[in-house]
Design a protein around this motif. Sequence first.
Motif, PDB file in Angstrom:
ATOM      1  N   LEU A  52      25.053  41.826  42.196  1.00 44.23           N
ATOM      2  CA  LEU A  52      26.061  42.276  41.232  1.00 44.23           C
ATOM      3  C   LEU A  52      26.653  43.638  41.588  1.00 44.23           C
ATOM      4  N   THR A  53      26.242  44.185  42.721  1.00 47.97           N
ATOM      5  CA  THR A  53      26.731  45.512  43.104  1.00 47.97           C
ATOM      6  C   THR A  53      28.255  45.540  43.092  1.00 47.97           C
ATOM      7  N   GLY A  54      28.804  46.558  42.448  1.00 46.17           N
ATOM      8  CA  GLY A  54      30.259  46.662  42.349  1.00 46.17           C
ATOM      9  C   GLY A  54      30.736  46.453  40.921  1.00 46.17           C
ATOM     10  N   LEU A  55      29.885  45.818  40.090  1.00 48.17           N
ATOM     11  CA  LEU A  55      30.305  45.532  38.712  1.00 48.17           C
ATOM     12  C   LEU A  55      29.729  46.531  37.700  1.00 48.17           C
ATOM     13  N   GLU A  56      29.029  47.557  38.211  1.00 48.56           N
ATOM     14  CA  GLU A  56      28.302  48.484  37.324  1.00 48.56           C
ATOM     15  C   GLU A  56      29.162  49.103  36.231  1.00 48.56           C
ATOM     16  N   ASP A  57      30.427  49.393  36.552  1.00 43.56           N
ATOM     17  CA  ASP A  57      31.256  50.126  35.591  1.00 43.56           C
ATOM     18  C   ASP A  57      32.170  49.241  34.760  1.00 43.56           C
ATOM     19  N   THR A  58      32.168  47.924  35.035  1.00 40.58           N
ATOM     20  CA  THR A  58      33.121  47.079  34.298  1.00 40.58           C
ATOM     21  C   THR A  58      32.481  45.913  33.554  1.00 40.58           C
ATOM     22  N   LEU A  59      31.347  45.400  34.034  1.00 38.99           N
ATOM     23  CA  LEU A  59      30.811  44.157  33.464  1.00 38.99           C
ATOM     24  C   LEU A  59      30.311  44.356  32.033  1.00 38.99           C
ATOM     25  N   GLU A  60      30.887  43.580  31.098  1.00 39.03           N
ATOM     26  CA  GLU A  60      30.465  43.663  29.697  1.00 39.03           C
ATOM     27  C   GLU A  60      29.769  42.391  29.227  1.00 39.03           C
ATOM     28  N   GLU A  61      30.048  41.294  29.925  1.00 34.86           N
ATOM     29  CA  GLU A  61      29.524  40.008  29.476  1.00 34.86           C
ATOM     30  C   GLU A  61      29.084  39.190  30.679  1.00 34.86           C
ATOM     31  N   LEU A  62      27.836  38.723  30.653  1.00 35.41           N
ATOM     32  CA  LEU A  62      27.365  37.812  31.698  1.00 35.41           C
ATOM     33  C   LEU A  62      26.851  36.562  31.006  1.00 35.41           C
ATOM     34  N   ARG A  63      27.463  35.418  31.330  1.00 33.56           N
ATOM     35  CA  ARG A  63      27.047  34.158  30.713  1.00 33.56           C
ATOM     36  C   ARG A  63      26.699  33.141  31.790  1.00 33.56           C
ATOM     37  N   VAL A  64      25.453  32.716  31.794  1.00 36.40           N
ATOM     38  CA  VAL A  64      24.979  31.698  32.731  1.00 36.40           C
ATOM     39  C   VAL A  64      24.599  30.493  31.885  1.00 36.40           C
ATOM     40  N   SER A  65      25.218  29.334  32.145  1.00 38.67           N
ATOM     41  CA  SER A  65      24.863  28.165  31.340  1.00 38.67           C
ATOM     42  C   SER A  65      24.755  26.911  32.192  1.00 38.67           C
ATOM     43  N   ASP A  66      23.769  26.098  31.855  1.00 35.87           N
ATOM     44  CA  ASP A  66      23.557  24.798  32.511  1.00 35.87           C
ATOM     45  C   ASP A  66      23.482  24.914  34.029  1.00 35.87           C
ATOM     46  N   CYS A  67      22.670  25.846  34.490  1.00 38.16           N
ATOM     47  CA  CYS A  67      22.488  26.030  35.932  1.00 38.16           C
ATOM     48  C   CYS A  67      21.053  25.675  36.321  1.00 38.16           C
ATOM     49  N   THR A  68      20.885  25.250  37.581  1.00 38.11           N
ATOM     50  CA  THR A  68      19.529  24.966  38.055  1.00 38.11           C
ATOM     51  C   THR A  68      19.038  26.127  38.919  1.00 38.11           C
ATOM     52  N   TYR A  69      17.735  26.199  39.075  1.00 36.05           N
ATOM     53  CA  TYR A  69      17.035  27.224  39.872  1.00 36.05           C
ATOM     54  C   TYR A  69      17.056  28.608  39.244  1.00 36.05           C
ATOM     55  N   VAL A  70      17.469  28.721  37.996  1.00 37.73           N
ATOM     56  CA  VAL A  70      17.587  30.060  37.401  1.00 37.73           C
ATOM     57  C   VAL A  70      16.217  30.742  37.293  1.00 37.73           C
ATOM     58  N   ASN A  71      15.144  29.941  37.228  1.00 37.01           N
ATOM     59  CA  ASN A  71      13.804  30.546  37.213  1.00 37.01           C
ATOM     60  C   ASN A  71      13.532  31.366  38.478  1.00 37.01           C
ATOM     61  N   ASN A  72      14.269  31.082  39.562  1.00 43.88           N
ATOM     62  CA  ASN A  72      14.097  31.825  40.825  1.00 43.88           C
ATOM     63  C   ASN A  72      14.864  33.138  40.857  1.00 43.88           C
ATOM     64  N   TRP A  73      15.850  33.264  39.995  1.00 43.88           N
ATOM     65  CA  TRP A  73      16.760  34.399  40.128  1.00 43.88           C
ATOM     66  C   TRP A  73      16.060  35.713  39.807  1.00 43.88           C
ATOM     67  N   VAL A  74      16.406  36.733  40.575  1.00 46.73           N
ATOM     68  CA  VAL A  74      15.857  38.069  40.326  1.00 46.73           C
ATOM     69  C   VAL A  74      16.959  38.889  39.657  1.00 46.73           C
ATOM     70  N   TRP A  75      16.615  39.492  38.522  1.00 51.25           N
ATOM     71  CA  TRP A  75      17.647  40.128  37.692  1.00 51.25           C
ATOM     72  C   TRP A  75      17.663  41.649  37.805  1.00 51.25           C
ATOM     73  N   SER A  76      17.008  42.190  38.846  1.00 48.19           N
ATOM     74  CA  SER A  76      16.836  43.650  38.892  1.00 48.19           C
ATOM     75  C   SER A  76      18.157  44.418  38.825  1.00 48.19           C
ATOM     76  N   GLU A  77      19.235  43.802  39.325  1.00 47.72           N
ATOM     77  CA  GLU A  77      20.539  44.479  39.331  1.00 47.72           C
ATOM     78  C   GLU A  77      21.116  44.710  37.941  1.00 47.72           C
ATOM     79  N   LEU A  78      20.714  43.858  37.000  1.00 48.45           N
ATOM     80  CA  LEU A  78      21.313  43.929  35.665  1.00 48.45           C
ATOM     81  C   LEU A  78      21.154  45.301  35.033  1.00 48.45           C
ATOM     82  N   SER A  79      20.041  45.961  35.356  1.00 44.02           N
ATOM     83  CA  SER A  79      19.752  47.237  34.697  1.00 44.02           C
ATOM     84  C   SER A  79      20.810  48.295  34.994  1.00 44.02           C
ATOM     85  N   LYS A  80      21.638  48.060  36.022  1.00 44.42           N
ATOM     86  CA  LYS A  80      22.658  49.053  36.389  1.00 44.42           C
ATOM     87  C   LYS A  80      24.020  48.776  35.747  1.00 44.42           C
TER      88      LYS A  80
END
Length: 299
Positions: A90-118
């Motif tokens: 997600l690098t590059g979206l730190e100053d603009t991203l207000e909404e993240l919506r993930v729906s009906d996706c597979t493998y999401v249990n694998n995803w690492v969310w460490s970037e979200l904190s920024k």
Amino acid sequence: GGCPSAYKILPCKCEIDSEGKTIINCGNIQLEEDLSSAMFAMKNQKIYMLQLENSSFMFFPDGLFMDLKVEVLKIKNSSIFSFGEGNSALTGLEDTLEELRVSDCTYVNNWVWSELSKMKWLRTLEISGSNLLELPNLNISHLPIEELNFKNNFFNELPFQAFKKFTKLKRFSFDYNNIIDIMRSMLPMPAKNLEAISLSYNKIKRLPINAFDQMPALKYLYLGGNPMKTLNEDVFKPVWNQLKMALFHSCPLVCDCQILWIPKSKQSKMVLIGGTCDSPMQLKDKRLTQLLPKHFPSC
């Protein structure tokens, strides 16, 4: 605003909505490179919403969103093995991203969310219909989160203090999971901004006595489709007179003396109480709103 060159952003398409906002739709992407080249053509453009759907690829390439100004990112009905190669998806979206919506996706249990904190302006996070087994390690309690939506996953429980620090939280939705117990400690105390709690179609049999303590803004309560047999006055008392909507549809409610407080209470602000009696026989299918004190002669 405005749209980049249509040819350069293929296989994505651009449209301008009625408010003049730029919306990019990318569908049926099978190769990371196709996504990268489309994103490259949008650099330094102000994009309101970027929607990725019906796609299948391994991961988001590092730096994919560099120099992109995206407010809303939606990822739908896609199969993406991991969120990023390193942890800079997600690098590059730190100053603009207000909404993240993930729906009906597979493998999401694998995803690492460490970037979200920024993502310092993130207000809405949805991860729904994506077979999540437990709450991922999000590390976002310092962000101005107003809405959390984890509907339609496979949660059995929520950690003891999962959302305690989310003081700006307004809407909390965990419908269609397998949650058995909820604890007051999960949410902020006091929960000054919390307006809606949505936990319908889980496996909740009873609520803790302090479930709704110190929730001065709560107006909407959705608890339908849970195996709850009674509505304890002490549980609901702190918020009952401020609620606009309380839904208990498809709960196997036993309409006995325990529930007499509902027809007795004066609902000042309540617009809708939904739910019907399951038993005793003489009250079966009677709506909660139709109950009168005279229906309870033995109480």
